[in-house]
Scaffold this active site. Sequence first.
Site, mmCIF file in Angstrom:
data_model
loop_
_atom_site.group_PDB
_atom_site.id
_atom_site.type_symbol
_atom_site.label_atom_id
_atom_site.label_comp_id
_atom_site.label_asym_id
_atom_site.label_seq_id
_atom_site.Cartn_x
_atom_site.Cartn_y
_atom_site.Cartn_z
ATOM 1 N N ASN A 24 1.654 2.994 -2.586
ATOM 2 C CA ASN A 24 1.009 3.916 -3.538
ATOM 3 C C ASN A 24 -0.264 4.491 -2.953
ATOM 4 O OD1 ASN A 24 2.295 4.161 -6.364
ATOM 5 N ND2 ASN A 24 2.617 2.039 -5.797
ATOM 6 N N HIS B 296 1.884 1.248 -13.263
ATOM 7 C CA HIS B 296 2.742 0.119 -13.644
ATOM 8 C C HIS B 296 4.199 0.571 -13.531
ATOM 9 C CE1 HIS B 296 3.988 -3.594 -15.549
ATOM 10 N NE2 HIS B 296 4.807 -2.873 -16.293
ATOM 11 N N LEU C 17 -9.671 -8.175 -13.074
ATOM 12 C CA LEU C 17 -10.975 -7.519 -13.191
ATOM 13 C C LEU C 17 -11.613 -8.034 -14.476
ATOM 14 C CD1 LEU C 17 -9.997 -3.872 -12.238
ATOM 15 C CD2 LEU C 17 -11.315 -5.489 -10.840
ATOM 16 N N GLY D 29 0.770 -1.236 0.000
ATOM 17 C CA GLY D 29 0.000 0.000 0.000
ATOM 18 C C GLY D 29 0.800 1.285 0.000
ATOM 19 N N ASN E 94 -4.352 2.573 -13.537
ATOM 20 C CA ASN E 94 -3.420 1.619 -12.938
ATOM 21 C C ASN E 94 -2.028 2.234 -12.963
ATOM 22 O OD1 ASN E 94 -2.445 -0.999 -11.991
ATOM 23 N ND2 ASN E 94 -1.591 -1.267 -14.051
#
Length: 209
Positions: free
Chosen positions: A14, A111, A95, A12, A109
């Site tokens: 981010n 990456h 998802l 976590g 997202n």
Amino acid sequence: MLNVGVLVSGGGTNLQAIIDSIESGRLLSAKIAVVVSSNEKAYALERAKNHGIPALSVSKAKLNLSQSDYDEALIKIMSSYSVDLIVLAGFMSMLGEGFIKKYENRIINIHPSLIPSFCGKGCYGKEPHRRAIERGVKLTGATVHFVNNEYDAGPIIIQKAVDVLDDDTPESLQARVMKEAEWIVLPEAIRLISEGKVKVENGRAKIYE
Ligand code: GRF
């Protein structure tokens, strides 16, 4: 005010960067409405709780859910918190099309590479950094992109480059990419979206800053 739903699976950091940017006043027009983890042991859940943010875990495996049931469970949660933007911050579960369709161009997202390098199915965690070192690139970094039905293939919103050092290991490079890129570009992408400054045109994201 943009209601953000953050999907997590791990440490976590981010998520913490988003929390810090909101609490420091840098990210004024967004609020984290809920954090949902695919892993009940994720430290990201602790981080959310420490900041009074609703935090739930929904494990597809533990609940033995089909992909469509899992999608539906997530959609129910996001709808109940009136979420406008979904942020995948180290989210390691799949998802399904149902979820992605429901939130088309409203899922982003982070990456840990400069897409289209070192990305795609199976390339996550330390793997992008291992491949960058193995290839001998001098620059890598982080990318925030919209999520569609293909891995790491949606419109790119922001990228930030980081030097690769000769003596880097996947661990040292991962740490520097997180600190010098991920934790900066993810809150910045949320800010731009919350201020209505990101438009997707012909499959490319344009910033109107
Ligand atoms: C980060 O490296 C991110 O780029 C990737 O997964 C990792 C998650 O780390 N998607 P954290 O859970 O945010 O610390």
